[in-house]
Design a protein around this motif. Structure first.
Motif, PDB file in Angstrom:
ATOM      1  N   GLN A   1       7.337   2.456  -3.067  1.00  0.00           N
ATOM      2  CA  GLN A   1       7.132   3.883  -3.055  1.00  0.00           C
ATOM      3  C   GLN A   1       6.408   4.297  -1.774  1.00  0.00           C
ATOM      4  OE1 GLN A   1       8.182   5.960  -5.537  1.00  0.00           O
ATOM      5  NE2 GLN A   1       9.127   4.185  -6.506  1.00  0.00           N
ATOM      6  N   PRO A   2       6.909   5.306  -1.055  1.00  0.00           N
ATOM      7  CA  PRO A   2       6.218   5.756   0.154  1.00  0.00           C
ATOM      8  C   PRO A   2       4.935   6.498  -0.199  1.00  0.00           C
ATOM      9  CG  PRO A   2       8.030   7.234  -0.369  1.00  0.00           C
ATOM     10  CD  PRO A   2       8.137   6.073  -1.336  1.00  0.00           C
ATOM     11  N   VAL A  46       3.414  -0.595 -10.022  1.00  0.00           N
ATOM     12  CA  VAL A  46       2.627  -1.676  -9.422  1.00  0.00           C
ATOM     13  C   VAL A  46       3.554  -2.681  -8.738  1.00  0.00           C
ATOM     14  CG1 VAL A  46       0.943  -3.510  -9.879  1.00  0.00           C
ATOM     15  CG2 VAL A  46       0.800  -1.359 -11.125  1.00  0.00           C
ATOM     16  N   GLY A  47       4.792  -2.743  -9.214  1.00  0.00           N
ATOM     17  CA  GLY A  47       5.756  -3.676  -8.638  1.00  0.00           C
ATOM     18  C   GLY A  47       5.733  -5.032  -9.300  1.00  0.00           C
ATOM     19  N   LEU A  65      -3.068   0.656  -7.389  1.00  0.00           N
ATOM     20  CA  LEU A  65      -3.279  -0.718  -6.936  1.00  0.00           C
ATOM     21  C   LEU A  65      -2.071  -1.180  -6.143  1.00  0.00           C
ATOM     22  CD1 LEU A  65      -4.571  -3.688  -9.092  1.00  0.00           C
ATOM     23  CD2 LEU A  65      -2.463  -3.915  -7.786  1.00  0.00           C
ATOM     24  N   VAL A  66      -2.331  -1.791  -4.984  1.00  0.00           N
ATOM     25  CA  VAL A  66      -1.264  -2.434  -4.206  1.00  0.00           C
ATOM     26  C   VAL A  66      -1.732  -3.840  -3.851  1.00  0.00           C
ATOM     27  CG1 VAL A  66      -0.354  -0.284  -3.244  1.00  0.00           C
ATOM     28  CG2 VAL A  66      -2.137  -1.517  -1.993  1.00  0.00           C
ATOM     29  N   GLY A  89       4.885  -3.430  -5.211  1.00  0.00           N
ATOM     30  CA  GLY A  89       4.825  -1.976  -5.159  1.00  0.00           C
ATOM     31  C   GLY A  89       3.911  -1.473  -4.055  1.00  0.00           C
ATOM     32  N   LEU A  90       4.266  -0.311  -3.490  1.00  0.00           N
ATOM     33  CA  LEU A  90       3.458   0.331  -2.458  1.00  0.00           C
ATOM     34  C   LEU A  90       3.078   1.752  -2.877  1.00  0.00           C
ATOM     35  CD1 LEU A  90       5.474  -0.782   0.717  1.00  0.00           C
ATOM     36  CD2 LEU A  90       3.441  -1.859  -0.270  1.00  0.00           C
ATOM     37  N   HIS A  91       3.008   1.960  -4.165  1.00  0.00           N
ATOM     38  CA  HIS A  91       2.770   3.298  -4.702  1.00  0.00           C
ATOM     39  C   HIS A  91       1.306   3.708  -4.503  1.00  0.00           C
ATOM     40  CE1 HIS A  91       3.541   6.712  -7.363  1.00  0.00           C
ATOM     41  NE2 HIS A  91       2.351   6.473  -7.889  1.00  0.00           N
TER      42      HIS A  91
END
Length: 213
Positions: free
Chosen positions: A25-26, A88-89, A131-132, A102-104
């Motif tokens: 996510q950008p 979170v991915g 959290l990334v 994830g890059l949220h």
């Protein structure tokens, strides 16, 4: 060992609920104000709304307090975490630790919600969190940690020299708590809140330690 096994099973079920590999996510084009975050997440005061939107209760079922993390008890507590595996991915159980891609970072749609257990068994929303994982974050080209409202996110990594797990069974990561649903004398971005209690929590009583793994 039982706690770790239950956690692996819980995360396995959580991963199975994610239909596709998480998409990075950008960062939001414009950072929201604290009031915008509060308004955007107000619907999650009803934990059933959070569950319906894909948030999953922490499989460890921990209600984190400062003393569990080797910090002064006077700092207070966090509470019980509910997270969105897709944001979170996280797409697999711990191997050996929870990892993700994830890059949220948008707090209007946080990847984690934090609740305080109530005497009647209900849950009160107290904070939101993103959290990334550090590896994924830096692989995306970021030189430093994420920031929100000009403040760097906290860097979390386990110290194998201590008996507790400072990273909650997660790989090294950055996270940021935002206390927009419960006033925090420690500050809106502090990790713990003395106005939050775990005394009514009915789940796991202690924090995961190296010995338990």
């Amino acid at each position: 060992m039982k706690l770790a096994s239950k956690a692996v099973l819980g995360l396995s079920l959580a991963a199975a609920a994610v239909a596709a590999v998480a998409v990075a996510q950008p960062a939001p084009e414009k950072e929201p104000t604290l009031e915008e975050v509060r308004e955007a997440t107000a619907r999650y005061r009803d934990v059933n709304v959070a569950l319906a939107e894909g948030y999953i209760r922490d499989p460890f079922d921990m209600c984190d307090t400062a003393d569990m993390m080797g910090r002064p008890a006077a700092l207070g507590a966090m509470g019980v975490h509910y997270f969105r595996p897709d944001l979170v991915g996280v797409t697999a159980p711990p191997n050996p630790r929870v990892d993700g891609n994830g890059l949220h970072t948008d707090f209007r749609k946080p990847s984690i919600l934090i609740y305080e257990p109530q005497a009647d068994g209900s849950m009160a929303l107290v904070a939101v969190e993103n959290l990334v994982f550090q590896k994924a974050w830096h692989a995306a080209g970021h030189k430093g940690p994420p920031t929100f409202r000009g403040v760097k996110w906290d860097a979390m990594a386990d110290d194998p020299r201590t008996p507790i797990d400072e990273a909650h069974m997660f790989q090294p990561h950055y996270d940021r708590h935002v206390w927009v649903h419960r006033e925090n004398p420690n500050g809106v971005f502090a990790q713990f809140n003395p106005n939050v209690s775990c005394k009514h929590h009915k789940g796991a009583a202690g924090h995961t330690t190296h010995a338990a793994r």
